[in-house]
Write a protein that holds these residues in place. Structure first.
Motif, PDB file in Angstrom:
ATOM      1  N   ASN A  15       0.732  -1.279  -0.115  1.00  0.00           N
ATOM      2  CA  ASN A  15       0.065   0.052   0.031  1.00  0.00           C
ATOM      3  C   ASN A  15       0.868   1.317  -0.161  1.00  0.00           C
ATOM      4  OD1 ASN A  15      -2.234   1.405  -0.038  1.00  0.00           O
ATOM      5  ND2 ASN A  15      -3.079   0.926   2.129  1.00  0.00           N
ATOM      6  N   SER A  16       0.372   2.497  -0.394  1.00  0.00           N
ATOM      7  CA  SER A  16       1.180   3.559  -0.532  1.00  0.00           C
ATOM      8  C   SER A  16       0.333   4.812  -0.240  1.00  0.00           C
ATOM      9  CB  SER A  16       1.949   3.733  -1.776  1.00  0.00           C
ATOM     10  OG  SER A  16       2.796   4.924  -1.915  1.00  0.00           O
ATOM     11  N   LEU A  17       1.143   5.587   0.534  1.00  0.00           N
ATOM     12  CA  LEU A  17       0.118   6.731   0.841  1.00  0.00           C
ATOM     13  C   LEU A  17      -0.006   7.667  -0.435  1.00  0.00           C
ATOM     14  CD1 LEU A  17      -0.770   8.700   3.081  1.00  0.00           C
ATOM     15  CD2 LEU A  17       1.257   9.696   3.298  1.00  0.00           C
ATOM     16  N   GLN A  18      -1.252   8.309  -0.816  1.00  0.00           N
ATOM     17  CA  GLN A  18      -1.461   8.972  -1.766  1.00  0.00           C
ATOM     18  C   GLN A  18      -1.614  10.695  -1.520  1.00  0.00           C
ATOM     19  OE1 GLN A  18      -0.384   6.851  -4.067  1.00  0.00           O
ATOM     20  NE2 GLN A  18      -2.113   7.686  -5.454  1.00  0.00           N
ATOM     21  N   SER A  19      -2.756  10.798  -0.345  1.00  0.00           N
ATOM     22  CA  SER A  19      -2.806  12.342   0.019  1.00  0.00           C
ATOM     23  C   SER A  19      -3.320  12.365   1.397  1.00  0.00           C
ATOM     24  CB  SER A  19      -3.779  12.847  -0.977  1.00  0.00           C
ATOM     25  OG  SER A  19      -4.929  12.340  -0.853  1.00  0.00           O
ATOM     26  N   MET A  20      -3.292  13.414   2.139  1.00  0.00           N
ATOM     27  CA  MET A  20      -3.756  13.651   3.481  1.00  0.00           C
ATOM     28  C   MET A  20      -4.292  15.229   3.184  1.00  0.00           C
ATOM     29  SD  MET A  20      -0.638  12.281   5.791  1.00  0.00           S
ATOM     30  CE  MET A  20       0.719  13.210   4.885  1.00  0.00           C
ATOM     31  N   ARG A  21      -5.324  15.305   3.780  1.00  0.00           N
ATOM     32  CA  ARG A  21      -5.984  16.740   4.005  1.00  0.00           C
ATOM     33  C   ARG A  21      -6.833  16.795   5.254  1.00  0.00           C
ATOM     34  NH1 ARG A  21      -8.697  14.030   0.201  1.00  0.00           N
ATOM     35  NH2 ARG A  21     -10.762  13.682   0.168  1.00  0.00           N
ATOM     36  N   THR A  22      -7.220  17.987   5.765  1.00  0.00           N
ATOM     37  CA  THR A  22      -8.082  18.333   6.714  1.00  0.00           C
ATOM     38  C   THR A  22      -9.134  19.422   6.432  1.00  0.00           C
ATOM     39  OG1 THR A  22      -6.725  19.954   7.873  1.00  0.00           O
ATOM     40  CG2 THR A  22      -6.260  17.789   8.496  1.00  0.00           C
ATOM     41  N   GLY A  23     -10.301  19.211   7.188  1.00  0.00           N
ATOM     42  CA  GLY A  23     -11.312  20.164   6.845  1.00  0.00           C
ATOM     43  C   GLY A  23     -12.033  20.452   8.023  1.00  0.00           C
ATOM     44  N   LEU A  24     -12.741  21.541   8.106  1.00  0.00           N
ATOM     45  CA  LEU A  24     -13.736  21.941   9.244  1.00  0.00           C
ATOM     46  C   LEU A  24     -15.067  21.434   8.924  1.00  0.00           C
ATOM     47  CD1 LEU A  24     -13.338  22.711  12.013  1.00  0.00           C
ATOM     48  CD2 LEU A  24     -13.941  25.144  11.045  1.00  0.00           C
ATOM     49  N   MET A  38      -4.641   1.260  -1.643  1.00  0.00           N
ATOM     50  CA  MET A  38      -5.536   0.217  -1.276  1.00  0.00           C
ATOM     51  C   MET A  38      -6.073   0.327   0.188  1.00  0.00           C
ATOM     52  SD  MET A  38      -2.961  -3.143  -2.413  1.00  0.00           S
ATOM     53  CE  MET A  38      -1.905  -2.800  -1.146  1.00  0.00           C
ATOM     54  N   ARG A  39      -7.179  -0.486   0.418  1.00  0.00           N
ATOM     55  CA  ARG A  39      -7.649  -0.353   1.624  1.00  0.00           C
ATOM     56  C   ARG A  39      -6.818  -0.819   2.735  1.00  0.00           C
ATOM     57  NH1 ARG A  39     -13.704  -0.925   2.493  1.00  0.00           N
ATOM     58  NH2 ARG A  39     -13.915  -0.531   4.619  1.00  0.00           N
ATOM     59  N   PRO A  40      -6.613   0.263   3.806  1.00  0.00           N
ATOM     60  CA  PRO A  40      -5.718   0.042   4.746  1.00  0.00           C
ATOM     61  C   PRO A  40      -6.075  -0.611   5.930  1.00  0.00           C
ATOM     62  CG  PRO A  40      -6.477   2.353   5.281  1.00  0.00           C
ATOM     63  CD  PRO A  40      -7.064   1.682   3.867  1.00  0.00           C
ATOM     64  N   THR A  41      -5.236  -1.450   6.808  1.00  0.00           N
ATOM     65  CA  THR A  41      -5.444  -1.887   8.123  1.00  0.00           C
ATOM     66  C   THR A  41      -4.566  -1.004   8.935  1.00  0.00           C
ATOM     67  OG1 THR A  41      -5.524  -4.151   7.060  1.00  0.00           O
ATOM     68  CG2 THR A  41      -4.894  -3.836   9.619  1.00  0.00           C
ATOM     69  N   TYR A  42      -5.404  -0.631   9.889  1.00  0.00           N
ATOM     70  CA  TYR A  42      -4.481   0.336  10.973  1.00  0.00           C
ATOM     71  C   TYR A  42      -5.126   0.432  12.291  1.00  0.00           C
ATOM     72  CZ  TYR A  42      -9.185   2.797  10.476  1.00  0.00           C
ATOM     73  OH  TYR A  42     -10.451   2.944  10.786  1.00  0.00           O
ATOM     74  N   THR A  43      -4.273   1.095  13.068  1.00  0.00           N
ATOM     75  CA  THR A  43      -4.311   1.341  14.595  1.00  0.00           C
ATOM     76  C   THR A  43      -4.436   2.645  14.944  1.00  0.00           C
ATOM     77  OG1 THR A  43      -2.262   0.724  15.126  1.00  0.00           O
ATOM     78  CG2 THR A  43      -3.437  -1.110  15.135  1.00  0.00           C
ATOM     79  N   LEU A  44      -4.970   2.997  15.904  1.00  0.00           N
ATOM     80  CA  LEU A  44      -4.889   4.420  16.474  1.00  0.00           C
ATOM     81  C   LEU A  44      -4.602   4.541  17.726  1.00  0.00           C
ATOM     82  CD1 LEU A  44      -8.518   5.638  15.271  1.00  0.00           C
ATOM     83  CD2 LEU A  44      -6.078   6.165  14.027  1.00  0.00           C
ATOM     84  N   GLU A  45      -3.630   5.642  18.043  1.00  0.00           N
ATOM     85  CA  GLU A  45      -3.335   5.769  19.618  1.00  0.00           C
ATOM     86  C   GLU A  45      -3.525   7.282  19.800  1.00  0.00           C
ATOM     87  OE1 GLU A  45       0.835   4.427  20.203  1.00  0.00           O
ATOM     88  OE2 GLU A  45       0.775   2.935  18.690  1.00  0.00           O
ATOM     89  N   TYR A  46      -3.593   7.524  21.110  1.00  0.00           N
ATOM     90  CA  TYR A  46      -4.000   8.919  21.284  1.00  0.00           C
ATOM     91  C   TYR A  46      -3.284   9.505  22.721  1.00  0.00           C
ATOM     92  CZ  TYR A  46      -8.321   7.597  18.920  1.00  0.00           C
ATOM     93  OH  TYR A  46      -9.341   7.175  18.248  1.00  0.00           O
ATOM     94  N   PRO A  47      -1.794   9.692  22.247  1.00  0.00           N
ATOM     95  CA  PRO A  47      -1.256  10.297  23.343  1.00  0.00           C
ATOM     96  C   PRO A  47      -1.451  11.930  23.441  1.00  0.00           C
ATOM     97  CG  PRO A  47       0.446   9.862  21.410  1.00  0.00           C
ATOM     98  CD  PRO A  47      -1.081   9.317  21.172  1.00  0.00           C
ATOM     99  N   GLU A  48      -0.968  12.541  24.486  1.00  0.00           N
ATOM    100  CA  GLU A  48      -1.324  13.853  24.410  1.00  0.00           C
ATOM    101  C   GLU A  48      -1.075  14.858  23.450  1.00  0.00           C
ATOM    102  OE1 GLU A  48      -0.701  17.316  28.023  1.00  0.00           O
ATOM    103  OE2 GLU A  48      -0.322  15.489  28.347  1.00  0.00           O
TER     104      GLU A  48
END
Length: 100
Positions: A15-24, A38-48
């Motif tokens: 898999n390869s990163l294609q783009s990233m963006r934010t919006g309100l 491709m559809r990713p498999t991922y995990t999330l962490e929330y440090p401060e």
């Protein structure tokens, strides 16, 4: 009758990163969009004051620069390659409550 046995070679698609963006969004909520090939498999962490996204079997793409909305919660996004895993370190303007 001749039977030919060829070695089976398995190619794991990367898999390869294609783009990233934010919006309100309505209600002053930040939307973060990460596009991959491709559809990713991922995990999330929330440090401060951060969101860490670990995406399996994915390579970083230094040509991708995040398009960040000035009003959104995200200050910056950094890509770090850890073996076959891409880690996105999302630096936030303030801490977010953890989702359970």
């Amino acid at each position: 009758m001749a039977i030919t046995c060829l070695p089976r070679i398995a190619f794991a698609a990367r898999n390869s990163l294609q783009s990233m963006r934010t919006g309100l969004q309505p209600g002053k909520k930040t939307r973060l969009v990460i596009e991959t090939t491709m559809r990713p498999t991922y995990t999330l962490e929330y440090p401060e004051n951060q969101l860490i996204i670990n995406i399996a079997n994915t390579t970083k793409n230094d040509s991708v620069v995040a398009k960040l909305s000035s009003d959104a919660l995200v200050k910056s996004i950094n890509q770090v390659q850890n073996g076959d895993k891409l880690t996105l370190v999302v630096n936030l303007k303030k801490q977010i409550p953890q989702l359970h």
